[in-house]
Structure formats: structure tokens, C-alpha cells
Design an enzyme around this catalytic site. Structure first.
Site, PDB file in Angstrom:
ATOM      1  N   TYR A   1       0.860  -1.192   0.000  1.00  0.00           N
ATOM      2  CA  TYR A   1       0.000   0.000   0.000  1.00  0.00           C
ATOM      3  C   TYR A   1       0.888   1.232   0.000  1.00  0.00           C
ATOM      4  CZ  TYR A   1      -3.574   3.352   1.606  1.00  0.00           C
ATOM      5  OH  TYR A   1      -4.429   4.417   1.733  1.00  0.00           O
TER       6      TYR A   1
ATOM      7  N   ASP B   1       9.196   2.950   0.109  1.00  0.00           N
ATOM      8  CA  ASP B   1       8.099   3.540   0.872  1.00  0.00           C
ATOM      9  C   ASP B   1       8.321   3.162   2.331  1.00  0.00           C
ATOM     10  OD1 ASP B   1       5.827   4.269   2.179  1.00  0.00           O
ATOM     11  OD2 ASP B   1       4.430   3.380   0.738  1.00  0.00           O
TER      12      ASP B   1
ATOM     13  N   LYS C   1       3.614   8.594   9.204  1.00  0.00           N
ATOM     14  CA  LYS C   1       3.418   7.921  10.502  1.00  0.00           C
ATOM     15  C   LYS C   1       4.400   8.410  11.583  1.00  0.00           C
ATOM     16  CE  LYS C   1       0.615   4.398   8.484  1.00  0.00           C
ATOM     17  NZ  LYS C   1       0.694   3.757   7.202  1.00  0.00           N
TER      18      LYS C   1
HETATM   19  C1  PLP Z   1       0.030   4.282   5.862  1.00  0.00           C
HETATM   20  C2  PLP Z   1       0.828   4.095   4.641  1.00  0.00           C
HETATM   21  C3  PLP Z   1       0.750   4.993   3.558  1.00  0.00           C
HETATM   22  C4  PLP Z   1      -0.260   6.105   3.497  1.00  0.00           C
HETATM   23  O1  PLP Z   1      -0.049   7.060   4.478  1.00  0.00           O
HETATM   24  P1  PLP Z   1      -1.272   8.015   4.884  1.00  0.00           P
HETATM   25  O2  PLP Z   1      -0.657   8.958   5.866  1.00  0.00           O
HETATM   26  O3  PLP Z   1      -2.321   7.136   5.455  1.00  0.00           O
HETATM   27  O4  PLP Z   1      -1.720   8.709   3.654  1.00  0.00           O
HETATM   28  C5  PLP Z   1       1.630   4.814   2.507  1.00  0.00           C
HETATM   29  N1  PLP Z   1       2.518   3.816   2.503  1.00  0.00           N
HETATM   30  C6  PLP Z   1       2.611   2.932   3.516  1.00  0.00           C
HETATM   31  C7  PLP Z   1       3.639   1.867   3.466  1.00  0.00           C
HETATM   32  C8  PLP Z   1       1.753   3.033   4.603  1.00  0.00           C
HETATM   33  O5  PLP Z   1       1.819   2.127   5.567  1.00  0.00           O
END
Ligand code: PLP
Length: 429
Positions: free
Chosen positions: A145, A240, A268
């Protein structure tokens, strides 16, 4: 036994005004059923709901609360900062300090731009990779994601997997056709895509430790293989690190696994619970970002002073206390070892995937190494575990496709209580 009276009432009410009653889908408990617990407050490793019940928290706000909730230095810093106004729309010294701190923690980041979420960070990083290479396509991995921007909502892991959504209405075919997908840990599939779409691929984006199909570890040589392919084919490698950044090590997965990406995205932990994301990386790529370069990216509230002081304070704590990472690793390993033993004793097939302070239970007899193997897990059993623990005061992420996030506020006693409660739940599984 908990009755969740106030949570039930609030959830009823919420559904009249908010789609599904929540502002982000996984909070709705749709995959595990029941009523989402509405939270009143949280301190350290504990959540307190609107009915006055206390829970040991394994969500940690999906990562940010790595040192626990209401962490004193962060709360104090936000309070003090707020006295000077909450936003200016003009630069501040704090933004410079934040950028310098991130660069110090991640030495291969030359330039860094702050945004407001992980989604923004990933979509911006991909734009830079496309602008820089002049290519349109990119590769992502099934079950990973990268936020909810259109081009990433293809085989996008937990959120969409939880709801059984295959294709997302609103994402045009034109957008989706530039998204190529490969199974996680499958270098051969990546090589095939790269050959088939020679000189058309701008980027490979990957969660260096996957956390959005549950926790799935990179196989030995997988990330190094991606690095090699990207170097050979002049493809931009994007890590990411929205989940793994500042969580697996001060320098994130890049440091922990000793592999440098070209661009990296954060979210995060970087905001300590305030809405923050960031993308950064090599100078030659990042100097293309406006206003220095021609690739546009902007944000009215980017670098917001309250968000920056929260993140800066938390990252400084993490930088000054490398032992926190050892403690988190020990807690993760302790849970893994004891959970493995408990399920083995009970003759319940289970895979405990753990990396540092990320952990998942898959009720699966086979190792879970990608989305396909993750999806063969017994999700009904996870649901029973989830509710068995919830009613005993342990709050897991409400989906078998999510990673648990440990905070360093979890004490030995919290871990042992959690294990004891898993034990009590075993006969219900
Ligand atoms: C949570 C997450 C996102 C998206 O971040 P948001 O602040 O919810 O937009 C993107 N990449 C990874 C790996 C994530 O865990």
C-alpha cells in the site's frame, strides 16, 4: 464483559453523517465485525474507550506512537508551540531543523520536502521519478500500500484487501494501465516486467518490510536484487518507508537492511501522531522539485509548526536513545517466540511474521512471503482471536491484513498479560 454501550451509540450516530461512520475504512471493523471502539484518550501503551474500558494497544495509531501515547516531551512541545500561532504560510527555522535532522538520520537523503500524509509523499515521489526519467510506467508489489492516490490503488493491500475490492471505481483505466504489479519477493517477475516494458519504467516502489498485507519480510536478496535491476535499467528505486521509517532503526529500513533507495517516503512516526509525510532522496532527483526545479509540488499546510515540533521532538528522542530500538526488537521477538509456542502447543497452524516492532499472526500452515500466501490465511480464525482479545482488553488492528505496531511503552507485564489473554482465547479459536 464489555458492553461497548457508548461506542455503539456513537457508531450509530456517526453513520448518519460520515460514510461508514469512520474517516478511514479499516477503523470500521468491517472485516472483523462488531462495533468499532470509540476512543476517549490514551496514555503510554493503553487506550481508554468512551465506556471507560482500558485496552493494551497494538495499533499505536498505525505506527506513530512508537514511544507510547501522550508522550510527555511531544505533548509539552506542541502546547508551547501553539502559543505562537498554528500556521503562517511562510517558512520557519523549525522546518530547516527538521530537514537537517532527517538528513542526519538518513545519510543518503540529500534534500527532503515535507507534506501532510504518506499518500502525498508517495504520489509526489512517483511524480519526481516520472518527471526525472521521462517515463510513465512503474512497478509496485501486490499487497503493498502506498496511499490512496489513483495509480497506487491496484492490488493495494490491507484496506482494499480487507473489503474484497478488486478494481476501484473512480480509478481510470488510463491511470491503471501504467501501474505494473509483481508478487512481493519475486525478482523474476520484476525482471520479466522490466524486459517487456523496456525503457518505459520510471520507478519501482516497494515497502522494504511490507506491513499492509500483514507483516511480510523481504526475502534474502530481494531488495538488493531490486537495487541492481534499477541501476542497470536506470529506474528510480523508491522505498516507501511510511511504516518502517524511524521504526525499524533511526535510518529506517534503508539503514537496518543496508540498502540505499534513490527516493524515500515517510509518514506515521515522522509526525508523532500529527498529519505529516515527507519525500526525499538523491540531489539529482530532488533538485527537480519546484521551486528549484520544474516538477510541481506544494502544500498550504506543509511544514506546519505544530506538526513539525511534534515530529522533531519525537525523532530527537529516538536519535538520542538508540537503546529504544533494541528494546522494541526484544519485545517483538519475545512476542513472536511465545506466540509461536502457544499456537504450536494448541495445535493451531500459525505463522508469526516479525521484524523489529512489526508483527503479524497468520493462521496458515505455510510461510507467508507475499500477498497470495497471506490471503490463504484463516481470516475467520483471526476474527475470533481479535474479538477474544478485545473483550479481554487487548486491542489488535482490526484486520488480519494489518501489522501490529509495538510501542516501547509496552512493559514486560503488558506483553505477558497479552500472552496470557491469547492463551485464554485459544479454546475459542
Ligand atoms: C500508511 C501508509 C501509507 C499512506 O499514508 P497516509 O498517511 O495514510 O496517507 C503509505 N505507505 C505505507 C507503506 C503506509 O503504511
Amino acid at each position: 464483559m464489555y458492553e461497548y454501550t457508548s461506542s455503539k451509540r456513537l457508531f450509530e450516530r456517526a453513520q448518519s453523517s460520515i460514510p461508514g461512520g469512520v474517516n478511514s475504512p479499516v477503523r470500521a471493523f468491517k472485516s472483523v465485525g462488531g462495533t468499532p471502539i470509540f476512543i476517549e484518550k490514551a496514555k503510554g501503551a493503553y487506550l481508554f474507550d468512551v465506556d471507560g474500558q482500558k485496552y493494551i494497544d497494538f495499533i499505536a495509531s498505525w505506527g506513530p506512537m512508537i514511544l507510547g501515547h501522550s508522550y510527555e516531551p511531544v505533548i509539552r512541545a506542541i502546547q508551547q508551540k501553539a502559543e505562537n500561532s498554528t500556521s503562517f504560510g511562510a517558512p520557519t527555522e523549525l522546518e530547516v531543523q527538521m530537514a537537517e535532522l532527517i538528513k542526519e538520520l538518513t545519510p543518503n537523503v540529500d534534500l527532503i520536502r515535507m507534506v501532510n500524509s504518506g499518500t502525498e509523499a508517495c504520489m509526489s515521489a512517483l511524480r519526481v521519478a516520472r518527471g526525472y526519467t521521462g517515463r510513465n510506467k512503474f512497478i509496485k508489489f501486490e499487497g503493498c500500500y502506498h496511499g490512496h492516490a489513483d495509480m497506487f490503488l491496484v492490488k493495494a493491500g490491507s484496506g482494499v484487501a480487507t473489503f474484497g475490492i478488486q478494481e476501484v471505481p473512480g480509478v481510470t483505466a488510463g491511470t491503471a494501465q501504467d501501474t505494473l504489479t509483481a508478487p512481493y519477493n519475486d525478482l523474476e517477475a520484476v525482471r520479466t516486467l522490466v524486459q517487456t516494458h523496456k525503457d518505459q519504467i520510471a520507478a519501482i516502489i516497494v515497502e522494504p518490510v511490507a506491513g499492509n498485507m500483514g507483516c511480510v519480510l523481504p526475502a534474502a536478496g530481494f531488495l538488493a536484487g531490486l537495487r541492481e535491476i534499477c541501476d542497470q535499467e536506470k529506474i528510480v528505486l523508491i522505498f516507501d518507508e511510511v511504516m518502517t521509517g524511524f521504526r525499524l532503526a533511526p535510518g529506517g529500513a534503508q539503514q537496518k537492511l543496508a540498502i540505499d533507495a534513490d527516493l524515500v517516503t515517510y509518514g506515521k512516526v515522522i509526525g508523532a501522531g500529527l498529519p505529516v509525510g515527507a519525500f526525499g532522496g538523491k540531489k539529482e532527483l530532488m533538485e527537480r522539485v519546484a521551486p528549484l526545479g520544474d516538477i510541481y509540488q506544494a502544500g498550504t499546510l506543509s511544514g506546519n509548526p505544530l506538526a513539525m515540533i511534534a515530529g522533531y521532538t519525537l525523532l530527537t528522542e529516538l536519535k538520542n536513545h538508540p537503546e529504544y530500538y533494541q528494546q522494541l526488537e526484544q519485545k517483538g521477538a519475545y512476542l513472536k517466540d511465545h506466540l509461536t509456542a502457544l499456537f504450536k502447543e494448541a495445535d493451531i497452524p500459525a505463522q508469526i511474521n516479525q521484524f523489529g516492532s512489526m508483527l503479524s499472526i497468520f493462521f496458515n500452515a505455510e510461510p507467508v512471503t507475499d500477498f497470495l500466501s497471506a490471503s490463504k490465511s484463516d481470516m475467520a480464525r483471526f476474527t475470533r482471536l481479535f474479538h477474544g482479545l478485545l473483550k479481554r482488553g487487548v486491542h489488535l488492528p482490526p484486520s488480519g491484513y494489518e501489522s501490529w505496531f509495538l510501542s516501547n511503552a509496552l512493559s514486560q507485564s503488558d506483553l505477558d498479560q497479552t500472552l496470557e489473554k491469547v492463551k485464554q482465547t485459544l479454546q475459542e479459536l
